[in-house]
Design an enzyme around this catalytic site. Structure first.
Site, PDB file in Angstrom:
ATOM      1  N   HIS A  38       8.431  -9.818 -19.127  1.00 36.52           N
ATOM      2  CA  HIS A  38       7.312 -10.597 -19.664  1.00 36.52           C
ATOM      3  C   HIS A  38       6.649  -9.778 -20.757  1.00 36.52           C
ATOM      4  O   HIS A  38       6.208  -8.665 -20.516  1.00 36.52           O
ATOM      5  CB  HIS A  38       6.302 -10.933 -18.561  1.00 36.52           C
ATOM      6  N   TYR A  94      -3.954 -16.071 -16.249  1.00 41.12           N
ATOM      7  CA  TYR A  94      -5.132 -15.591 -15.520  1.00 41.12           C
ATOM      8  C   TYR A  94      -6.289 -16.470 -15.954  1.00 41.12           C
ATOM      9  O   TYR A  94      -6.729 -16.384 -17.105  1.00 41.12           O
ATOM     10  CB  TYR A  94      -5.429 -14.130 -15.872  1.00 41.12           C
ATOM     11  N   PRO A 136      -5.412  -6.985  -6.086  1.00 48.04           N
ATOM     12  CA  PRO A 136      -4.157  -7.231  -6.811  1.00 48.04           C
ATOM     13  C   PRO A 136      -4.310  -7.753  -8.241  1.00 48.04           C
ATOM     14  O   PRO A 136      -3.310  -7.888  -8.946  1.00 48.04           O
ATOM     15  CB  PRO A 136      -3.437  -8.269  -5.934  1.00 48.04           C
ATOM     16  N   LYS A 143      -1.527  -3.328  -9.845  1.00 46.82           N
ATOM     17  CA  LYS A 143      -1.361  -1.874  -9.959  1.00 46.82           C
ATOM     18  C   LYS A 143      -0.853  -1.186  -8.682  1.00 46.82           C
ATOM     19  O   LYS A 143      -0.371  -0.057  -8.757  1.00 46.82           O
ATOM     20  CB  LYS A 143      -2.693  -1.226 -10.357  1.00 46.82           C
ATOM     21  N   TYR A 197      -2.276  -2.763 -18.546  1.00 48.70           N
ATOM     22  CA  TYR A 197      -1.484  -3.686 -17.721  1.00 48.70           C
ATOM     23  C   TYR A 197      -0.004  -3.274 -17.719  1.00 48.70           C
ATOM     24  O   TYR A 197       0.650  -3.302 -16.674  1.00 48.70           O
ATOM     25  CB  TYR A 197      -1.653  -5.105 -18.272  1.00 48.70           C
TER      26      TYR A 197
HETATM   27  C1  FAD Z   1      -0.554 -10.454  -2.486  1.00 48.33           C
HETATM   28  C2  FAD Z   1      -0.242  -9.106  -3.064  1.00 48.33           C
HETATM   29  C3  FAD Z   1       0.202  -9.024  -4.381  1.00 48.33           C
HETATM   30  C4  FAD Z   1       0.472  -7.789  -4.939  1.00 48.33           C
HETATM   31  N1  FAD Z   1       0.918  -7.727  -6.232  1.00 48.33           N
HETATM   32  C5  FAD Z   1       1.203  -6.533  -6.784  1.00 48.33           C
HETATM   33  C6  FAD Z   1       1.758  -6.465  -8.111  1.00 48.33           C
HETATM   34  O1  FAD Z   1       1.975  -7.491  -8.770  1.00 48.33           O
HETATM   35  N2  FAD Z   1       2.059  -5.233  -8.619  1.00 48.33           N
HETATM   36  C7  FAD Z   1       1.847  -4.082  -7.892  1.00 48.33           C
HETATM   37  O2  FAD Z   1       2.145  -2.994  -8.402  1.00 48.33           O
HETATM   38  N3  FAD Z   1       1.366  -4.110  -6.629  1.00 48.33           N
HETATM   39  C8  FAD Z   1       1.037  -5.306  -6.052  1.00 48.33           C
HETATM   40  N4  FAD Z   1       0.606  -5.345  -4.758  1.00 48.33           N
HETATM   41  C9  FAD Z   1       0.417  -4.085  -3.992  1.00 48.33           C
HETATM   42  C10 FAD Z   1       1.735  -3.532  -3.408  1.00 48.33           C
HETATM   43  O3  FAD Z   1       2.365  -4.503  -2.621  1.00 48.33           O
HETATM   44  C11 FAD Z   1       1.426  -2.261  -2.565  1.00 48.33           C
HETATM   45  O4  FAD Z   1       0.586  -1.441  -3.323  1.00 48.33           O
HETATM   46  C12 FAD Z   1       2.714  -1.499  -2.197  1.00 48.33           C
HETATM   47  O5  FAD Z   1       3.399  -2.161  -1.153  1.00 48.33           O
HETATM   48  C13 FAD Z   1       2.386  -0.058  -1.737  1.00 48.33           C
HETATM   49  O6  FAD Z   1       3.577   0.567  -1.355  1.00 48.33           O
HETATM   50  P1  FAD Z   1       3.571   1.750  -0.262  1.00 48.33           P
HETATM   51  O7  FAD Z   1       4.988   2.200  -0.158  1.00 48.33           O
HETATM   52  O8  FAD Z   1       2.531   2.736  -0.608  1.00 48.33           O
HETATM   53  O9  FAD Z   1       3.068   1.063   1.088  1.00 48.33           O
HETATM   54  P2  FAD Z   1       3.686  -0.128   1.942  1.00 48.33           P
HETATM   55  O10 FAD Z   1       4.459  -1.060   1.073  1.00 48.33           O
HETATM   56  O11 FAD Z   1       2.549  -0.692   2.723  1.00 48.33           O
HETATM   57  O12 FAD Z   1       4.712   0.585   2.924  1.00 48.33           O
HETATM   58  C14 FAD Z   1       4.269   1.350   4.030  1.00 48.33           C
HETATM   59  C15 FAD Z   1       5.354   1.384   5.094  1.00 48.33           C
HETATM   60  O13 FAD Z   1       4.930   2.266   6.124  1.00 48.33           O
HETATM   61  C16 FAD Z   1       5.259   1.713   7.392  1.00 48.33           C
HETATM   62  N5  FAD Z   1       4.323   2.268   8.364  1.00 48.33           N
HETATM   63  C17 FAD Z   1       2.983   2.072   8.458  1.00 48.33           C
HETATM   64  N6  FAD Z   1       2.461   2.776   9.468  1.00 48.33           N
HETATM   65  C18 FAD Z   1       3.486   3.424  10.065  1.00 48.33           C
HETATM   66  C19 FAD Z   1       3.586   4.316  11.167  1.00 48.33           C
HETATM   67  N7  FAD Z   1       2.501   4.688  11.869  1.00 48.33           N
HETATM   68  N8  FAD Z   1       4.795   4.793  11.507  1.00 48.33           N
HETATM   69  C20 FAD Z   1       5.899   4.435  10.827  1.00 48.33           C
HETATM   70  N9  FAD Z   1       5.863   3.596   9.750  1.00 48.33           N
HETATM   71  C21 FAD Z   1       4.677   3.114   9.370  1.00 48.33           C
HETATM   72  C22 FAD Z   1       5.127   0.204   7.181  1.00 48.33           C
HETATM   73  O14 FAD Z   1       5.903  -0.516   8.126  1.00 48.33           O
HETATM   74  C23 FAD Z   1       5.609   0.033   5.738  1.00 48.33           C
HETATM   75  O15 FAD Z   1       6.992  -0.286   5.672  1.00 48.33           O
HETATM   76  C24 FAD Z   1       0.316  -6.590  -4.160  1.00 48.33           C
HETATM   77  C25 FAD Z   1      -0.096  -6.673  -2.829  1.00 48.33           C
HETATM   78  C26 FAD Z   1      -0.383  -7.911  -2.281  1.00 48.33           C
HETATM   79  C27 FAD Z   1      -0.824  -7.977  -0.847  1.00 48.33           C
END
Ligand code: FAD
Length: 413
Positions: A75, A203, A292, A296, A384
């Site tokens: 995009h 948006y 969201p 980011k 962005y």
């Molecule tokens: C509706 C929505 C839209 C979004 N849109 C965007 C977007 O467009 N662009 C963007 O960059 N971000 C977006 N985000 C944010 C993005 O999804 C998160 O920031 C991202 O998933 C973070 O990744 P992470 O690996 O840090 O954590 P997570 O994806 O939360 O992964 C953490 C993992 O740890 C595991 N875990 C947790 N606790 C334990 C434990 N005690 N023991 C073992 N395992 C555990 C979980 O099962 C999970 O698999 C959006 C979020 C939402 C909800």
């Protein structure tokens, strides 16, 4: 019975942060073990992020088997809509960068397949309960598998990539030690079986509240609208949802179809006070969360692990502790820029429930000062599409072309 595993880096969480970290560490010859409390199927089917910065996609696309460039779509801009009129923010023209729409769960399928094919030790359905010996040279994760068997993972370094309810963060400095902001609204999100209503994301700020029209594929679309964060998603039927979206995006004819998923996401901004202590660090949502609106969260998780992987390579590969000592300061620079951008987009586009007429007119003035100024549009475009990550060795020569400018340069040469 407790079984003990020994490794160089123990990672809690097989989300984007944990999996990309294990990939970068493996590239530097550093072994890791990942624990996740969920099954592979659950991880692969949780629908979350969609918009990925250019550097995030370049990193993903450098990992064997990635479909980021085939299933994802580039995009080159977004539309900001207010007062019933759309204004395009031309990323490619303003900052020669782009974003990619590639669903997080598709990226996770690629990452899991690649890591498992490379022999990565991933323990699914293993929940970390505590981190012990945190101030020693060999911290230890205490976990339990599905059947209740104890598993200890002893390592040279422990990383919490375990999301917003991080157990590792609690061990580091307590679960609430940090900086918070709550918002009086959230997003009501739907997935609908319909063709795209627009080529790029819209948006939309309206007197009735915010809405985002996003795309997923030729046949499935993602849309959101501002709502009470405590509302029950089942309290609205399809007709009420479409009426709300129509009111919030005036002047655009939305393509409608059956709604097959709906849910409410509350908004919260958070940055943990401590990101690292001795041989423990936290990254991604464990370290910070953003609303969201600025897209980011996952991008910031990737940026954290690029910095952390380099620091761990220095510490474990060359016994150089300089980069790990400065990891938190280095990561925080981008974290706070992203916090500001996410807060700014959120406050500029949403209606605050008790806003006065003054607040509403000031907000329109703010939107106009962005779209009427090349500098205003360029700031939005730069933030962005993402500040450069210094990927360097992380992608090596495998770096693909993901921006409009890169593609033009390649075609010309
Ligand atoms: C509706 C929505 C839209 C979004 N849109 C965007 C977007 O467009 N662009 C963007 O960059 N971000 C977006 N985000 C944010 C993005 O999804 C998160 O920031 C991202 O998933 C973070 O990744 P992470 O690996 O840090 O954590 P997570 O994806 O939360 O992964 C953490 C993992 O740890 C595991 N875990 C947790 N606790 C334990 C434990 N005690 N023991 C073992 N395992 C555990 C979980 O099962 C999970 O698999 C959006 C979020 C939402 C909800």
């Amino acid at each position: 019975m407790t079984s003990t595993v020994r490794t160089q880096v123990a990672i809690v969480g097989a989300g984007p942060a944990g999996l990309i970290l294990s990939h970068l560490l493996a590239q530097s010859g550093i072994e890791s073990v990942i624990l996740d409390r969920r099954s592979r199927e659950e991880i692969e089917s949780t629908i979350r992020a969609g918009i990925l910065e250019q550097d995030t996609v370049d990193l993903l696309a450098s990992i064997p088997g990635s479909r980021a460039h085939t299933v994802g779509s580039r995009h080159d801009g977004i539309e900001l809509r207010f007062d019933g009129v759309g204004h395009r923010i031309d990323f490619a023209g303003l900052v020669s960068r782009s974003v990619w729409l590639y669903p997080q769960h598709e990226a996770l399928k690629d990452l899991l397949a690649a890591r498992l094919a490379a022999g990565q030790d991933i323990r699914f359905r293993a929940t970390a309960h505590a981190v012990e010996d945190i101030d020693s040279e060999r911290p230890r994760i205490v976990a339990r598998d599905d059947a209740g068997a104890e598993l200890d993972v002893e390592a040279d370094f422990v990383v919490g990539a375990d999301g917003s309810r991080s157990v590792v963060r609690s061990a580091l400095s307590g679960s609430h030690a940090g900086y918070f902001r709550e918002y009086p609204f959230g997003w009501f999100g739907i997935l609908t079986e319909a063709p795209p209503s627009a080529d790029e994301l819209i948006y939309s700020n309206s007197p009735d509240g915010f809405a985002l029209i996003s795309q997923r594929s030729e046949t499935v679309q993602r849309m959101y609208f501002q709502c009470d964060p405590h509302m029950d998603a089942d309290s609205m039927n399809d007709q009420q949802i479409w009426e709300t979206l129509d009111r919030r995006v005036p002047g655009v004819e939305l393509k409608k179809g059956p709604i097959f998923q709906k849910g409410v996401v509350p908004f919260r901004s958070f940055v943990a006070r401590d990101l690292q202590r001795g041989r423990i660090a936290i990254v991604g949502d464990a370290a910070h969360t953003v609303p969201p609106t600025g897209a980011k969260g996952m991008n910031l998780a990737v940026a954290d692990v690029v910095v952390l992987a380099r620091a761990l390579e220095a510490l474990l590969g060359r016994s150089d502790s300089g980069p790990i000592d400065s990891f938190a300061d280095e990561a925080r620079k981008r974290i706070w820029k992203a916090q500001h951008f996410s807060w700014w987009m959120t406050s500029m586009l949403h209606q605050i429930p008790d806003a006065s007429e003054y607040d509403r007119l000031r907000q329109l003035g703010e939107l106009r000062s962005v779209v009427d100024s090349e500098h205003g549009r360029a700031y939005l475009a730069e933030a962005y599409t993402g500040w450069p990550m210094d990927l360097g060795a992380a992608i090596g020569s495998a770096a693909p072309a993901s921006s409009a400018a890169d593609l033009l340069t390649r075609r010309a040469s």
